[in-house]
Scaffold this motif. Structure first.
Motif: not given
Lengths: 387, 829
Positions: A227-230, A249-252, A269, A273-274, B561-562, B735-736
């Motif tokens: 994932h892009g984030q955590l 945390d990339d909402c995916k 997607e 949010h997360w 995604d970074k 949010i997003f």
């Protein structure tokens, strides 16, 4: 019908930990652990009466600290594990322990529900899952469908396999694996695979997902930058051994085939949010439940990557039932991957969602403000999957 | 009463009255043609005294009934007068005609006398003729014998002459052969051939025939030799062929020979052309060498090409085509003409027509032309493919034009041939290929421009005499930097947009050459219709626009995604570019194209709206991605700052944490950056001192009340009441979510993401008393600066409320800081 409406139950405290009572297959029962820094924390045992649409609750005290994670033994209804924070001397320590519910909690004066609030019974500590070297447990995983004798705890960058002995009063580390690399690595969550004779574990740390072989305690695969984030949560498809879902945390929400970790086979997607939790339905793995801090719970129907991509296979028995069925079958168009439903009953971030272990069409979700919502799979979809 | 006048249809040239009478008579008998129909109606009237249907009873009755006595009297006198005049007319006529009759009778009588005399003379004549006949018969009877003899003698004479001719024939033929008077020899032989054939059973004739045969064979041999040598002129050649044909030489063989002879000459032309083409694999042709390797195999084999590694690398395509036209095509035309003259046209008239020669010959010719033309075309195509340089299109167009024009000559000569069509196809292929090259050139130009922009964004602008840059040298797009680079963003955007537009225009101008009026092939239906709509509009312009959108979208996907690989400023710039495309540029470009090429849309084309929608979608996606990336950068800072600190054992807050200042700074710089490209946008109205007011409400009354409620141990059930009530009345925040194309919306999105992260991170920690107070200070600081950026400041309030509320819940010893102290700390900075 009315019974499709969600049932809402409010806890007095904030809560993050939710699990279905795995060993219970008759009653629909969920366990919720609360988070309070000021009061004694509780474990709410929530029974849902499917026929009358009524919730019965029982409260057990968990005085050790606020509960971050809860797990129910697959073998013994009364045994459960928690990960909790203990504050002492202005220090916060994360611990894990195995507990037993007092044996008479069920009988505890059902005629007066208030009674339990007055003098709730206390959990009986069976053993701690900590030793001096390893603390800060993030979660404790029971061996799926096991005999309740093996658990794995994820603590900092260690995965510890414990053997429980003497009716779970004694826990010894039988083997352990350590995540090594630059910086302070820390497992955030994990899942014990029910496949391959329960010899595999998947863990998440930062943006990576790793697979472990429990026999050698060595890494078998690694999805870097899953994932892009955590990465917040993982789940194994209960019917397809190589299929794994993850959220973060990339909402995916991503679906992986661990034999090919370059690309996810599917990405959702839908959340804004997360995403904190992802759960496959235990029997119908096309149904996937995701919970997010956008206060939404989403039920998706991932037919294309499920174990029944062409719908339920018609048995011979059903074939003989007559032509009516046939005509119906023809009328059905193949199901597409889709969002079945978005549940907006929560007002705060939803951190946990679980399917019931007794009724495959029922699930609970828990938001931070202590609201537990029990929902059902929409009837139309249910019949569509069954017929 | 007109009965007497009947016979005397007068030819007299008398007065008008007579003519009138004549007219009336004519009228009475209905002879008048002109007035027939009109008269008909008139004369039906029984009262018309001049009409044929006149009824005197009716007339009289009518008169008696209608007229007075005086009128009757008048009528009567008038009538009598008329009758009298008619009578006199009649008398005159009778008199005149009587005279004529008398004279006729005289003439007849005279003729009778003359005829009698003539009869006598005729009798005399017939008697004389009978005598002559008798004498004549007598004479012929005496001359009969001699006459028969003379006839016989003359017959023998001619026979002898013929025989003499035959006997002399071999010698004569030989002589002709010596003198090379082949035509005469053939003529003589032809005359004798039949006779010889007929009498070949006689030994003497047989001998002559054999001799002749031998000589003629020799002659044929010689002719063939001459034919084969080929050095001879076209006229000689045609004579040869004609003679050979007369000698029963098989026409098919002759055709083959002729053509193979021509082929050798044409092939040398082709080889010359082939030598012009660069040998493979040359540096510039490496790209598609594989595609052409097959074609080039033959070229490599010819020693000529390999001898000169790059003999004509500087021959341009026009020269090449020129040479091809002048050498190959013109000699091909020549061959076709002479061939047609020799075998087709002549044979049609001559006695050889029966042998179906024209058909056979035509077939052979077509095969021959097709074969050679195919080779020529493959050469031309190879040469065209080498035209990779996009620079000057006019040369190629002119070359193609010439190529096409010259092939028209072949069309005229060979109406049914497929050659011109193939030629047109080559032109079309070349044109489409060209369009493709332009497209890829445009695409690479676009990507290059983007690289330039990227570089411009990444280069420290110190070199640009940092006057305009306060901070100087900060990397634009880096998390720390956005604040200095943006001065150049609008310039970059406008220059990028302008250079792309210019490039498109120049490409359109180049492509337009294909449809110029003076180019012959621009009249072809393909170039009028499909080329304009499918070729230029769809596969060039539309494809390019789509490419722009698609490549822009790829920045969102591939950046990972970074979000690190693409500088956020580039995302912002591209988003604006796509938006501009949506609002104006696309329709401008397409209108320009349609006008220049007068596109008639036969085939379905991509409508402007679709492209605009695509561009808008791309713009939206880019902007969303921008928000996400920027939000993430700030989120990351906040997350790190929350996660790495020990909030339980922290000291009493004295300052706003540096990270919060950094957040505000970054937000400001993002605000500036976005402001350069996007309009302000709408925000909810607020009064000038709204910050103070809402702020005070936020921090003192509501917050205090809430703390009071939350932390009285006696009421655990009320813990979340207030916040829940608050949530009930506030809208759910995505949010997003997608943002609008304005600054406020973008910044709001970024702030939402950042603060929500802050909230979630706070919820995962446990706080001590000073930890909570530090959060209070930080939030107050954010509150002071962030409200001005967002569309709805309540949003910021709500999120900050949540943060402070959550940290209070997560606090072991919740003792909030005095509002006044917070304010002091924050104002101190």
């Amino acid at each position: 019908m009315e019974d499709d409406a969600p049932v809402i139950y409010g806890l007095e405290f904030q809560a993050r930990a939710l699990t279905a009572q795995t060993a219970e297959t008759d009653a629909i029962r969920f366990l919720v652990g609360t988070q309070s820094l000021k009061f004694d924390n509780q474990i709410h045992i929530i029974d849902f009466d499917d026929e009358n649409n009524i919730i019965n609750k029982n409260v057990l005290l968990h005085q050790a600290g606020e509960i971050w994670h809860i797990g129910a033994s697959p073998a013994d209804k009364a045994v459960l594990t928690t990960c909790y924070n203990k504050t002492s001397d202005s220090r916060v320590v994360s611990c894990a322990a195995v507990w037993r519910m007092p044996c008479d909690w069920e009988t505890g004066s059902p005629e007066s529900p208030d009674d339990s609030a007055h003098n709730p019974q206390t959990l009986e500590l069976l053993c701690h899952l900590d030793d001096s070297a390893h603390s800060n447990a993030a979660c404790v995983l029971w061996e799926p469908m096991g005999d309740g004798k093996r658990v794995i705890s994820l603590a900092d960058n260690h995965a510890l396999l414990w053997d429980l002995q003497d009716s779970s009063t004694q826990a010894t580390v039988s083997s352990s694996a350590t995540l090594e690399g630059k910086g302070q690595l820390k497992f955030t969550s994990g899942k014990w695979s029910p496949h391959h004779n329960c010899s595999q574990l998947a863990t998440a740390n930062d943006t990576a997902i790793r697979g472990w072989d429990l026999r050698t305690m060595s890494q078998i695969y690694c999805i870097e930058n899953a994932h892009g984030q955590l990465v917040r949560d993982l789940d194994f498809n209960p019917n397809r051994q190589y299929y794994l879902s993850s959220c973060g945390d990339d909402c995916k929400v991503k679906f992986w085939d661990v034999r090919n970790v370059q690309e996810p086979i599917k990405t959702l997607e839908e959340h804004s949010h997360w995403v904190w939790s992802v759960r496959y339905n235990h029997s119908h793995d096309q149904l996937v439940l995701t919970a997010s801090s956008d206060s939404r719970l989403i039920l998706s129907n991932m037919v294309s990557i499920s174990s029944e991509p062409f719908g339920h296979l018609v048995d011979d028995e059903e074939l003989s039932e007559g032509e009516d069925n046939h005509q119906e079958d023809k009328g059905k168009e193949p199901l597409q991957d889709s969002v079945v439903s978005t549940y907006e009953e929560h007002e705060d971030s939803v951190y946990a969602a679980e399917w019931s272990s007794a009724d495959p069409w029922l699930f609970a979700s828990l938001s931070y403000d202590g609201r537990l919502v029990i929902n059902r799979v929409p009837r139309a979809l249910k019949y569509r999957i069954l017929l | 009463m007109d009965g007497e006048a009947d016979g005397m249809v007068s030819e007299t040239d008398e007065s008008g009255r007579k003519r009138r009478v004549h007219g009336m008579l004519k009228l009475y008998y209905g002879l008048d043609e002109e007035g027939k129909a009109a008269e008909q109606a008139k004369s039906l009237d029984p009262c018309d005294i001049n009409g044929p249907h006149f009824d005197h009873e009716v007339f009289l009755n009518k008169l008696r009934r209608e007229c007075s006595l005086a009128e009757l009297m008048d009528q009567e006198t008038c009538m009598v007068k008329q009758i009298r005049s008619l009578d006199s007319d009649m008398q005159t006529l009778v008199y005149e005609n009587y005279n004529k009759f008398i004279s006729a009778t005289d003439t007849i009588r005279k003729m009778k006398n003359d005829f009698k005399k003539m009869e006598d003379e005729m009798d005399g004549l017939s008697a004389n003729m009978a005598a002559i006949t008798e004498f004549s018969a007598c004479i012929s009877g005496t001359l009969q014998d001699q006459h028969a003899q003379i006839t016989k003698l003359s017959g023998v004479h001619t026979l002898l002459r013929k025989l003499q001719f035959l006997f002399e024939l071999p010698a004569r033929l030989n002589k002709c052969l010596e003198l090379q008077a082949y035509a005469q020899a053939v003529r003589s032989h032809r005359r004798a051939r039949c006779v010889l054939q007929q009498y070949s059973h006689l030994p003497s004739f047989k001998g002559i025939q054999d001799d002749c045969h031998a000589i003629m064979d020799k002659l044929a041999q010689e002719l063939r030799q001459k034919f084969r040598d080929g050095g001879s002129s076209a006229k000689d050649l045609s004579e040869c062929v004609e003679l050979l044909l007369q000698l029963d030489e098989p026409a098919e063989e002759l055709c083959d020979k002729f053509l193979s002879h021509a082929r050798s000459r044409l092939e040398s032309d082709l080889q010359g052309l082939e030598a012009e083409i660069r040998p493979y694999p040359s540096a510039s042709a490496v790209k598609d060498a594989s595609a052409r390797r097959l074609a080039s195999a033959s070229a490599d084999n010819t020693p000529k090409t390999s001898a000169f590694p790059s003999p004509t690398s500087n021959t341009d395509i026009l020269e090449f085509i020129d040479r091809g036209c002048n050498e190959f095509v013109s000699s091909l035309c020549l061959v076709i003409t002479s061939y047609q003259e020799l075998f087709i046209n002549r044979a049609q008239t001559g006695e050889l027509a029966s042998k179906n020669i024209p058909q056979m010959a035509n077939g052979k010719l077509n095969a021959f032309v097709d074969d050679l033309a195919a080779r020529y075309f493959s050469l031309v195509e190879r040469r065209i493919q080498e035209e990779k340089g996009v620079g000057d299109n006019s040369l190629l167009v002119r070359a193609l034009d010439r190529f096409h024009r010259r092939l028209q000559a072949v069309t005229k000569l060979l109406p049914g041939s497929a050659v011109p069509n193939q030629g047109t196809e080559i032109v079309i292929r070349a044109a489409t290929e060209r369009v493709k090259q332009y497209l890829s050139a445009l695409q690479s130009f676009y990507m290059d421009s983007l690289t330039d922009v990227r570089q411009a964004l990444a280069t420290p602008r110190l070199s640009m005499a940092g006057a305009s840059l306060a901070g100087g040298g900060a990397l634009l797009g880096g998390p720390a930097s956005g604040r200095d680079g943006p001065t150049s963003l609008p310039e970059l955007l406008s220059s990028l947009s302008a250079s792309i537009l210019n490039q498109i225009k120049s490409v359109l101008a180049s492509v337009h050459l294909f449809t110029a009026k003076d180019i012959a092939f621009s009249n072809k239906p393909y170039f009028k219709g499909e080329f304009c709509s499918q070729g230029v509009r769809e596969s060039l312009v539309v494809s390019f626009i789509k490419f722009v959108c698609q490549s822009s979208r790829q920045f969102c996907d591939s950046a990972g995604d970074k979000g690190g690989s693409t500088p956020p400023a580039l995302l912002l710039l591209l988003s604006r570019l796509c938006l501009d495309y949506e609002t104006s540029t696309i329709s401008y470009i397409l209108t320009l194209t349609d006008e220049q090429f007068l596109v008639q849309h036969h085939s379905p084309i991509t409508p402007v709206t679709t492209l605009c929608a695509e561009a808008r979608e791309a713009a939206q996606k880019l902007l969303n991605h921008y928000v996400k990336v920027q939000g993430l950068i700030i989120s990351q800072m906040l997350r790190k700052s929350v996660e790495t600190r020990d909030w339980v054992n922290t000291i009493e807050p004295r300052n706003v944490r540096a990270v919060m200042k950094r957040v505000v700074e970054d937000t400001t710089s993002i605000d500036v950056q976005v402001g350069l490209l996007y309009e302000e946008g709408v925000r909810k109205a607020h009064s000038s001192d709204s910050s103070k007011r809402t702020f005070s409400v936020y921090s003192s009354s509501r917050q205090q009340a809430r703390y009071a409620a939350s932390y009285t141990p006696s009421a655990p059930m009320d813990t979340n009441l207030l916040s829940n009530i608050h949530k009930l009345f506030s809208e759910r925040i995505d949010i997003f979510s997608s943002v609008e194309f304005n600054k406020v919306s973008v910044i709001t999105g970024i702030i939402k993401i950042s603060l929500k992260t802050f909230l979630e991170c706070v919820r995962l920690r446990t706080f001590g008393r000073f930890g909570l107070q530090q959060i209070q200070v930080d939030c107050h600081y954010l509150q002071m600066y962030l409200w001005r950026f967002v569309s709805d400041e309540n949003l910021v309030h709500f999120l900050l409320d949540e943060i402070v509320g959550s940290s209070a819940h997560r606090c072991l010893d919740p003792a909030p800081m005095e509002q006044s102290v917070i304010e002091v700390i924050c104002e101190r900075g």
